[in-house]
Design a protein around this motif. Structure first.
Motif, mmCIF file in Angstrom:
data_model
loop_
_atom_site.group_PDB
_atom_site.id
_atom_site.type_symbol
_atom_site.label_atom_id
_atom_site.label_comp_id
_atom_site.label_asym_id
_atom_site.label_seq_id
_atom_site.Cartn_x
_atom_site.Cartn_y
_atom_site.Cartn_z
ATOM 1 N N ILE A 124 -6.012 8.074 3.440
ATOM 2 C CA ILE A 124 -5.457 7.474 4.661
ATOM 3 C C ILE A 124 -4.122 6.821 4.310
ATOM 4 O O ILE A 124 -4.041 5.990 3.400
ATOM 5 C CB ILE A 124 -6.431 6.444 5.258
ATOM 6 N N LYS A 125 -3.072 7.206 5.009
ATOM 7 C CA LYS A 125 -1.724 6.765 4.647
ATOM 8 C C LYS A 125 -1.402 5.349 5.108
ATOM 9 O O LYS A 125 -0.668 4.622 4.449
ATOM 10 C CB LYS A 125 -0.685 7.730 5.241
ATOM 11 N N LYS A 126 -1.897 4.963 6.277
ATOM 12 C CA LYS A 126 -1.495 3.651 6.812
ATOM 13 C C LYS A 126 -2.099 2.523 5.982
ATOM 14 O O LYS A 126 -3.078 2.725 5.261
ATOM 15 C CB LYS A 126 -1.885 3.519 8.283
ATOM 16 N N GLU A 127 -1.495 1.352 6.090
ATOM 17 C CA GLU A 127 -1.907 0.201 5.280
ATOM 18 C C GLU A 127 -3.275 -0.308 5.728
ATOM 19 O O GLU A 127 -3.522 -0.476 6.916
ATOM 20 C CB GLU A 127 -0.868 -0.904 5.420
ATOM 21 N N PRO A 128 -4.197 -0.578 4.790
ATOM 22 C CA PRO A 128 -5.508 -1.129 5.158
ATOM 23 C C PRO A 128 -5.375 -2.530 5.770
ATOM 24 O O PRO A 128 -4.371 -3.210 5.539
ATOM 25 C CB PRO A 128 -6.249 -1.199 3.820
ATOM 26 N N TYR A 157 -9.794 4.096 1.902
ATOM 27 C CA TYR A 157 -8.472 4.649 2.227
ATOM 28 C C TYR A 157 -8.013 5.636 1.150
ATOM 29 O O TYR A 157 -7.333 6.628 1.449
ATOM 30 C CB TYR A 157 -7.453 3.522 2.402
ATOM 31 N N THR A 158 -8.387 5.359 -0.107
ATOM 32 C CA THR A 158 -8.032 6.286 -1.190
ATOM 33 C C THR A 158 -8.876 7.553 -1.114
ATOM 34 O O THR A 158 -8.362 8.676 -1.244
ATOM 35 C CB THR A 158 -8.230 5.609 -2.562
ATOM 36 N N TRP A 204 0.832 -1.192 0.000
ATOM 37 C CA TRP A 204 0.000 0.000 0.000
ATOM 38 C C TRP A 204 0.870 1.246 0.000
ATOM 39 O O TRP A 204 1.932 1.271 0.615
ATOM 40 C CB TRP A 204 -0.896 0.013 1.239
ATOM 41 N N PHE A 225 -11.950 -1.465 1.457
ATOM 42 C CA PHE A 225 -10.913 -0.759 2.219
ATOM 43 C C PHE A 225 -10.084 0.152 1.299
ATOM 44 O O PHE A 225 -9.781 1.289 1.655
ATOM 45 C CB PHE A 225 -10.002 -1.743 2.940
ATOM 46 N N GLU A 226 -9.726 -0.355 0.119
ATOM 47 C CA GLU A 226 -8.935 0.459 -0.810
ATOM 48 C C GLU A 226 -9.704 1.715 -1.223
ATOM 49 O O GLU A 226 -9.131 2.806 -1.310
ATOM 50 C CB GLU A 226 -8.558 -0.362 -2.049
ATOM 51 N N THR A 261 -6.107 -5.739 1.376
ATOM 52 C CA THR A 261 -6.231 -5.129 0.046
ATOM 53 C C THR A 261 -6.587 -6.228 -0.945
ATOM 54 O O THR A 261 -6.515 -7.427 -0.625
ATOM 55 C CB THR A 261 -4.913 -4.468 -0.402
#
Length: 331
Positions: free
Chosen positions: A279-283, A274-275, A79, A270-271, A286
């Motif tokens: 959101i910077k942290k890893e979901p 988060y996009t 991510w 989630f992708e 993915t």
């Protein structure tokens, strides 16, 4: 033609340091090119040059008076912004190739990944003839494939190169895969069916493969441009392996299960979120991770055995013992 001065990009990293240690034992003069300073490398007597692979001039300068380069450094993960992966993995590799040609370096050993050919389906007993897929679900495999193609192209232009594809590297001091499993221990669930198999490789075996590539390339320049899968040569259930890592850390096995379809849908959601919200942290999951967790991926290493004389010296059982000891004692 003799090799005396060796440079390792990312020499302070997990695999990089394992390679550095083996080079030092051979009484070679070793330089590490990394962003950070590492006391462990200083204790080994390694010359450290701090710099960014994306800085073409810094790389070219660091590569002066070097005979052989192990290009191990990369931006891993599933991510993050594509541009960050591109800068580290593609631009960085372009700069490494330029510096090798500019300084007339004898050889380049490049660390790649089997993920460059992952097409979202089961990959069983696959060899190096497998093509690159038409699309990728994550920037890491896509940019590593782009970089790999650059190395292949450089070989055609006269740079002596070998590409190594180690799969799921683990062992003491792992700062990526094993910690990722342990940190999520209470949230992990098995994805998809239980009988799929994967290759893994103990870190010292992966380092051995790199040194063998360097040695055999010196002996036989016709190997230049070749790609090699390397592993424990012992496909295992990814879930049994994950449980073994957890056991080494004194933690209980994974509980619970989700279907491959449910995991993929969750990854898509989630992708999107988060996009949308940057959101910077890893979901938590993915699409790439869902597909990877729900499929088999193990590889035929006959070519590495034949050309490089590669066989895993440390068995999975012995590696797990060493990992457990490291968790207990830090050594």
């Amino acid at each position: 033609m003799e090799i005396k001065n060796v440079l390792v990009t990312g020499g302070g990293g997990f695999l990089g340091k394992a390679i550095v240690k083996k080079l030092v034992k051979k009484n070679l003069s070793v330089t590490s090119f990394s962003r950070n300073f590492y006391p462990d490398l200083e204790n080994l007597g390694v010359l450290q040059i701090q710099g960014d692979l994306a800085d073409k001039n810094a790389v070219a300068k660091a590569f002066r008076n070097i005979d052989s380069v192990f290009h191990v450094a990369a931006k891993p993960g599933i991510w993050g912004p594509f541009e960050e992966f591109f800068q580290a993995n593609v631009t960085g590799t372009e700069n490494v190739i330029f510096a090798c040609l500019e300084n007339k370096i004898k050889q380049l050993i490049y660390t790649s990944s089997p993920s460059v050919i992952f097409d979202e389906n089961d990959m069983e007993n696959v060899d190096e003839s497998a093509p690159y897929p038409k699309k990728y679900l994550a920037p890491y495999p896509e940019t590593k494939a782009m970089a790999e193609k650059k190395v292949i192209s450089a070989a055609k232009k006269g740079l002596s190169t070998i590409i190594i594809r180690p799969h799921l590297i683990w062992g003491p001091e792992d700062n990526h895969m094993v910690p990722g499993i342990i940190n999520r221990a209470n949230k992990l669930k098995r994805v998809g069916r239980k009988d799929d198999l994967v290759d893994t490789i103990y870190v010292d075996n992966a380092a051995d493969a790199h040194l063998l590539a360097s040695q055999k390339l010196m002996e036989n320049p016709l190997l230049s441009g070749n790609i090699y899968f390397v592993s424990q040569d012992e496909p295992v259930s990814k879930w049994e392996m994950a449980d073994a890592f957890l056991d080494a850390a004194g933690l209980p096995p994974i509980r619970g299960h989700v279907s491959a379809k449910a995991a993929y849908i969750a990854g898509s959601i989630f992708e999107f979120i988060y996009t949308l919200f940057n959101i910077k942290k890893e979901p938590p999951i993915t699409r790439f991770a869902a597909k990877e967790l729900a499929t088999s991926h193990w590889f035929n290493i006959s070519r590495a055995k034949k050309d490089l004389g590669y066989y895993p010296k440390i068995s999975t059982k012995e590696g797990l013992r060493k990992l457990k000891q490291w968790f207990s004692t830090g050594k």
